[in-house]
Design a protein around this motif. Structure first.
Motif, short mmCIF file in Angstrom:
data_model
loop_
_atom_site.label_atom_id
_atom_site.label_comp_id
_atom_site.label_asym_id
_atom_site.label_seq_id
_atom_site.Cartn_x
_atom_site.Cartn_y
_atom_site.Cartn_z
N ASP A 181 0.84 -1.20 0.00
CA ASP A 181 0.00 0.00 0.00
C ASP A 181 0.88 1.25 0.00
OD1 ASP A 181 -2.31 -1.53 0.11
OD2 ASP A 181 -2.29 -1.61 2.30
N GLY A 182 0.29 2.35 -0.46
CA GLY A 182 0.99 3.62 -0.42
C GLY A 182 1.75 3.97 -1.68
N ILE A 183 1.56 3.19 -2.76
CA ILE A 183 2.22 3.49 -4.03
C ILE A 183 1.27 4.29 -4.93
CG2 ILE A 183 3.21 2.50 -6.14
CD1 ILE A 183 4.05 0.09 -4.47
N SER A 184 1.79 5.35 -5.53
CA SER A 184 1.02 6.19 -6.44
C SER A 184 1.78 6.36 -7.76
CB SER A 184 0.76 7.57 -5.83
OG SER A 184 0.10 7.46 -4.58
N LEU A 185 1.04 6.72 -8.80
CA LEU A 185 1.62 6.96 -10.12
C LEU A 185 1.44 8.42 -10.50
CD1 LEU A 185 0.30 3.84 -12.07
CD2 LEU A 185 2.62 4.18 -11.20
N PHE A 186 2.46 8.99 -11.16
CA PHE A 186 2.43 10.40 -11.52
C PHE A 186 2.85 10.58 -12.98
CE2 PHE A 186 3.29 10.04 -7.02
CZ PHE A 186 2.42 10.96 -6.45
N LEU A 187 2.14 11.45 -13.67
CA LEU A 187 2.50 11.83 -15.04
C LEU A 187 3.43 13.04 -14.96
CD1 LEU A 187 -1.10 11.55 -16.54
CD2 LEU A 187 0.81 10.01 -17.03
N VAL A 188 4.68 12.85 -15.37
CA VAL A 188 5.70 13.89 -15.23
C VAL A 188 6.31 14.18 -16.60
CG1 VAL A 188 7.84 14.56 -14.10
CG2 VAL A 188 6.23 13.07 -12.91
N PRO A 189 6.13 15.38 -17.13
CA PRO A 189 6.80 15.73 -18.39
C PRO A 189 8.31 15.59 -18.24
CG PRO A 189 5.10 17.33 -17.88
CD PRO A 189 5.25 16.47 -16.66
N ARG A 190 8.96 15.01 -19.24
CA ARG A 190 10.40 14.76 -19.12
C ARG A 190 11.19 16.06 -18.93
NH1 ARG A 190 14.20 14.35 -23.30
NH2 ARG A 190 12.50 14.27 -24.81
N GLY A 191 10.69 17.15 -19.45
CA GLY A 191 11.41 18.41 -19.33
C GLY A 191 11.12 19.19 -18.06
N SER A 192 10.44 18.59 -17.10
CA SER A 192 10.10 19.29 -15.86
C SER A 192 11.36 19.69 -15.09
CB SER A 192 9.22 18.41 -14.97
OG SER A 192 8.01 18.09 -15.61
N ALA A 193 11.26 20.81 -14.37
CA ALA A 193 12.36 21.25 -13.52
C ALA A 193 12.66 20.19 -12.46
CB ALA A 193 12.00 22.57 -12.84
N GLY A 194 13.93 19.87 -12.33
CA GLY A 194 14.34 18.88 -11.34
C GLY A 194 14.47 17.48 -11.88
N GLY A 219 1.20 18.91 -9.91
CA GLY A 219 -0.11 19.19 -9.34
C GLY A 219 -0.93 17.94 -9.14
N ASP A 220 -2.09 18.09 -8.55
CA ASP A 220 -2.98 16.96 -8.35
C ASP A 220 -3.43 16.35 -9.67
OD1 ASP A 220 -2.96 16.86 -5.59
OD2 ASP A 220 -4.65 18.22 -5.34
N ASP A 221 -3.45 17.16 -10.71
CA ASP A 221 -3.88 16.64 -12.01
C ASP A 221 -2.85 15.71 -12.64
OD1 ASP A 221 -1.99 18.60 -12.45
OD2 ASP A 221 -3.05 19.53 -14.13
N ALA A 222 -1.66 15.61 -12.02
CA ALA A 222 -0.63 14.70 -12.52
C ALA A 222 -0.75 13.30 -11.93
CB ALA A 222 0.76 15.26 -12.20
N VAL A 223 -1.60 13.15 -10.93
CA VAL A 223 -1.76 11.84 -10.30
C VAL A 223 -2.55 10.92 -11.24
CG1 VAL A 223 -2.64 10.57 -8.31
CG2 VAL A 223 -1.70 12.87 -8.01
N LEU A 224 -2.02 9.74 -11.48
CA LEU A 224 -2.66 8.76 -12.37
C LEU A 224 -3.27 7.67 -11.49
CD1 LEU A 224 -3.04 8.05 -15.39
CD2 LEU A 224 -0.97 6.67 -15.22
N GLY A 225 -4.58 7.72 -11.36
CA GLY A 225 -5.27 6.75 -10.51
C GLY A 225 -5.37 7.24 -9.08
N PRO A 226 -5.88 6.39 -8.19
CA PRO A 226 -6.06 6.79 -6.80
C PRO A 226 -4.74 6.94 -6.06
CG PRO A 226 -6.58 4.47 -7.07
CD PRO A 226 -6.36 5.03 -8.44
N VAL A 227 -4.66 7.95 -5.22
CA VAL A 227 -3.44 8.18 -4.43
C VAL A 227 -3.26 7.03 -3.44
CG1 VAL A 227 -2.32 9.69 -2.76
CG2 VAL A 227 -3.61 10.68 -4.66
N GLY A 228 -2.06 6.45 -3.47
CA GLY A 228 -1.72 5.40 -2.51
C GLY A 228 -2.28 4.03 -2.82
N ALA A 229 -3.02 3.88 -3.91
CA ALA A 229 -3.65 2.60 -4.22
C ALA A 229 -3.37 2.14 -5.64
CB ALA A 229 -5.15 2.69 -3.98
N ALA A 230 -2.16 2.43 -6.15
CA ALA A 230 -1.84 2.09 -7.53
C ALA A 230 -1.30 0.68 -7.68
CB ALA A 230 -0.81 3.08 -8.08
N ALA A 231 -0.97 0.01 -6.58
CA ALA A 231 -0.31 -1.30 -6.68
C ALA A 231 -1.17 -2.31 -7.43
CB ALA A 231 0.02 -1.82 -5.28
#
Length: 379
Positions: A181-194, A219-231
């Motif tokens: 539990d506790g795994i989340s997925l995020f959509l991150v543009p490759r060119g993002s800062a950091g 942002g929250d709109d980058a979360v793919l699926g439910p927070v913490g329940a991506a497993a």
């Protein structure tokens, strides 16, 4: 259900194989390797691949895809295995399309899926953090901050990570490193800062990357699926991807076998065609049997995935484990039966050996999946 392709699936297989043999023979991979091409694949080939509908095989029709399943993705992967064509099909059309289709909200699906099906957007899944595949081990931290998340951590063996427009990053929003539990997925543009990306060419000359994320804000709109329940959904997508890789391994084994048999019919030693030697005939017959048994197991796992995505996890691991060992056997026998010529770069059989080694390790090697099968079966 019979463990054979239906007419439509067979036509798709033949279409993909014919296109790739004409447009992307092994010489294409050789040229990309020798010229140290920065992209590692041909964008023109990928666009043609998409125009034929292959990039959207797992994308729903409403988003411009074909809405097909694991079997169809498998026949395309088998064709890719036979030609070794370097494309972002696996990273984008399989992993990316599936994750966004199954985990994404309506806005995310509308934004990404039509572009994926059209071959205009590339994705890469950043999940592994060590040398061996351990999807449940996620140390990358994703902390809540200012209405979004801050990501910090490292990923490795990110297939096509250096060319992806969007990285799908697995991170931990709760719990310890090894917690399910506790795994989340995020959509991150490759060119993002950091975000820093280091290309790492694998032994088979394919694309991979190390990804470092330092104070990356999304942002929250980058979360793919439910927070913490991506497993759960992530595990189902990984299984379909493993079954697709198993098909690629079958394609590698098939091609290595056919090339070896052809060589046995042509090469003369001691005044005889070496294919007349009974010892080599026995080895070829054994390899043929192993490939056909593996083909049936792989196809059955894909059929079961199309029936119930959450069901056949043990069967998928059995298929991936056997496909890996069969492909390695095929390429090892191929190199040995080619004799000293098999060790030279001039003969393409070596390319198949390198690809088999990389593909069988991706998303869990035969040891990983044998252990996983045993656990799932209660041993």
């Amino acid at each position: 259900m019979a463990i054979v392709l239906n007419q439509t699936q067979e036509m798709l297989r033949e279409s993909a194989l014919a296109f790739l043999r004409e447009s992307a023979p092994v010489s294409t991979l050789r040229k990309l390797r020798d010229t140290r091409d920065e992209t590692g694949f041909s964008p023109d080939l990928w666009h043609s691949f998409a125009e034929l509908g292959f990039a959207g095989v797992l994308v729903a029709e409403e988003f411009g895809g074909s809405g097909l399943g694991a079997v169809e993705a498998g026949v395309i992967m088998e064709a890719l295995g036979r030609t070794l064509a370097p494309t972002p099909f696996f990273s984008t059309a399989v992993l990316g399309a599936l994750l966004i289709s199954r985990c994404g909200n309506a806005a995310q699906q509308a934004q990404y899926l039509p572009a994926i099906a059209a071959g205009k957007h590339l994705t890469a899944l950043a999940i592994d953090e060590q040398g061996t595949h351990r999807p449940e081990r996620q140390a990358l931290r994703a902390a809540r901050q200012d209405g979004g998340f801050v990501l910090d951590g490292d990923k490795m063996f990110v297939i096509d990570g250096h060319v992806a427009d969007t990285l799908i990053v697995a991170g931990r929003t709760a719990g310890g490193t090894d917690d399910a539990d506790g795994i989340s997925l995020f959509l991150v543009p490759r060119g993002s800062a950091g975000v820093s990306v280091e290309r790492t060419v694998m032994a088979d000359a394919r694309n991979a990357a190390r990804i470092r994320l330092r104070d990356v804000r999304v942002g929250d709109d980058a979360v793919l699926g439910p927070v913490g329940a991506a497993a759960g959904p992530l595990g189902q997508v990984l299984d379909l991807a493993r079954a697709a890789l198993a098909s690629e391994l079958v394609g590698i084994a098939d091609e290595a076998f056919e090339r070896t048999v052809q060589y046995l019919k042509e090469r003369k030693q001691f005044g005889k065609i070496i294919g007349e030697f009974q010892a080599l005939q026995h080895r070829a017959a054994h390899l043929f049997s192993e490939i056909e048994i593996t083909r049936a197991l792989v196809l059955r796992s894909q059929q079961k995935l199309d029936e119930a995505p959450a069901g056949p996890a043990a069967l998928v691991s059995a298929a991936k484990a056997r496909a890996g060992t069969t492909a390695l056997l095929a390429v090892q026998e191929g190199v040995q039966m080619h004799g000293g010529m098999g060790m030279t770069d001039e003969f393409e059989i070596g390319f198949y050996m390198k690809r088999a080694s990389a593909a069988q390790a991706l998303l869990g090697d035969s040891h990983f999946h044998t252990q996983r099968w045993a656990v799932l079966r209660g041993y």
